[in-house]
Enzyme design. Structure first.
Site, PDB file in Angstrom:
ATOM      1  CD  GLU A  81      -3.031  -0.714  -0.052  1.00  0.00           C
ATOM      2  OE1 GLU A  81      -3.094   0.443  -0.505  1.00  0.00           O
ATOM      3  OE2 GLU A  81      -3.720  -1.644  -0.494  1.00  0.00           O
ATOM      4  CB  CYS A 114     -14.606   3.489 -13.996  1.00  0.00           C
ATOM      5  SG  CYS A 114     -15.563   5.015 -13.922  1.00  0.00           S
ATOM      6  CB  CYS A 130     -18.291   4.097 -21.293  1.00  0.00           C
ATOM      7  SG  CYS A 130     -17.729   5.393 -20.149  1.00  0.00           S
ATOM      8  CB  CYS A 165     -18.921   0.156 -18.029  1.00  0.00           C
ATOM      9  SG  CYS A 165     -19.605   0.418 -16.377  1.00  0.00           S
ATOM     10  CB  CYS A 221     -23.006   4.868 -15.353  1.00  0.00           C
ATOM     11  SG  CYS A 221     -21.755   6.153 -15.124  1.00  0.00           S
TER      12      CYS A 221
END
Length: 343
Positions: A60, A214, A221, A224, A230
């Protein structure tokens, strides 16, 4: 839980900063993202079963503002060398900065070592589980604490990085991108989307969805699975009124600082830093420069010095950046010579 009002909220588009979302729509999004993640998730080593909490914490920290493709080889080498917090805590700062290599923002390496020292000395070498405990560690902010608590310990948290925020803002608020950083209202809003079950898969899935589908630029898109609901897509994908700030690199102080650090890391690897690198190799003007200063250095160190001098001949600028590096704990200056910190 009910989150979206009816048609009135929907027709107002992005006028509501953080609109409510109806339970059926939210459930559709949750199920879709979790299912998509099960099929499309990248095979990243820190996602493997039995990965330690320490390894996840390292991933991380390394992944902040750094592409995964650059992180993975550094992470593997790092974990081989320092598999526990105590191992990193016992390392010299010079070795830590050298191993950080070209991940950028090397102060992250210093903060990670400071966190390791606290974990080793005060927490029995065990990474804490809760966000509250994690945020007490040096250099650990709310995002990292939530991510480690979720991905390492399976706790229900709200993991809110840039990718997650962008997905939620587009899906439910109809805006192209979120603000620079999340406020309390956005954090509370996003926390309402985290399911009681499979919340780890949700956190990882939304993040991955923002990284692969995204995306900030050129989102896919057509591929998606949520394009029909959306809000941003329904509104015609309106562009944000303000353009995102892009960080320049060429010609900046960041580039020159990095080049100076490259000299110190090359010197450390070549053994040139036993007494440090003379400040004169950085700051002497072209007309006054003594070539023997570079000839005394290893070839790799001399090449790194030449790169610094190529980037800038401004003595005052270089001196200022060297002072900044020393102040930040990334370098030490002794008797007119510069080296990686030796502690």
């Amino acid at each position: 839980m009910t989150h979206r009002a009816g048609p009135e909220t929907k027709s107002s588009g992005s006028s509501a900063a953080f609109p409510e979302v109806a339970e059926p729509e939210l459930r559709r999004v949750q199920d879709t993202i979790i299912t998509w993640f099960e099929e499309a998730a990248r095979d990243l080593p820190w996602r493997h079963p039995n990965t330690s909490a320490w390894a996840i914490l390292v991933s991380e920290i390394m992944s902040q503002q750094t592409p995964v493709s650059r992180v993975e080889p550094r992470w593997r080498a790092w974990m081989d060398r320092w598999p526990t917090p105590a191992d990193l805590a016992a390392a010299s700062t010079a070795e830590v900065l050298h191993a950080w290599d070209r991940l950028g923002y090397p102060r992250r390496a210093l903060r990670l070592q400071e966190a390791a020292e606290v974990i080793a000395a005060d927490l029995d070498n065990q990474v804490p589980e809760t966000t509250e405990e994690l945020e007490r560690l040096p250099g650990i902010g709310s995002y990292t604490a939530a991510a480690v608590s979720s991905f390492a310990f399976g706790r229900k948290t709200t993991v809110l990085d840039t990718n997650v925020r962008r997905v939620l803002i587009r899906l439910f608020a109809g805006r192209e991108r979120p603000t620079t950083s999340p406020g309390r209202k956005e954090t509370a809003w996003a926390s309402g989307f985290v399911p009681e079950d499979k919340h780890v898969e949700w956190n990882a899935g939304v993040m991955e969805f923002g990284a692969l589908v995204c995306t900030a630029r050129n989102p896919d898109c057509p591929a998606c699975p949520l394009q029909d609901i959306c809000m941003w897509n329904q509104l015609g994908r309106p562009a944000s009124a303000t353009k995102p700030k892009t960080q320049k690199w060429a010609g900046t102080d960041r580039q020159l600082r990095g080049a100076i650090m490259d000299v110190l890391k090359a010197a450390h690897a070549a053994g040139d830093d036993r007494h440090g690198v003379s400040l004169d190799v950085f700051t002497t003007s072209v007309t006054d420069f003594d070539p023997t200063l570079a000839e005394s250095l290893a070839e790799s160190t001399a090449a790194a010095v030449a790169r610094v001098r190529e980037l800038s001949a401004d003595k005052d600028r270089i001196s200022r950046l060297i002072t900044d590096l020393v102040t930040d704990g990334l370098a030490q200056q002794i008797d007119g010579r510069l080296a990686l910190p030796n502690r």
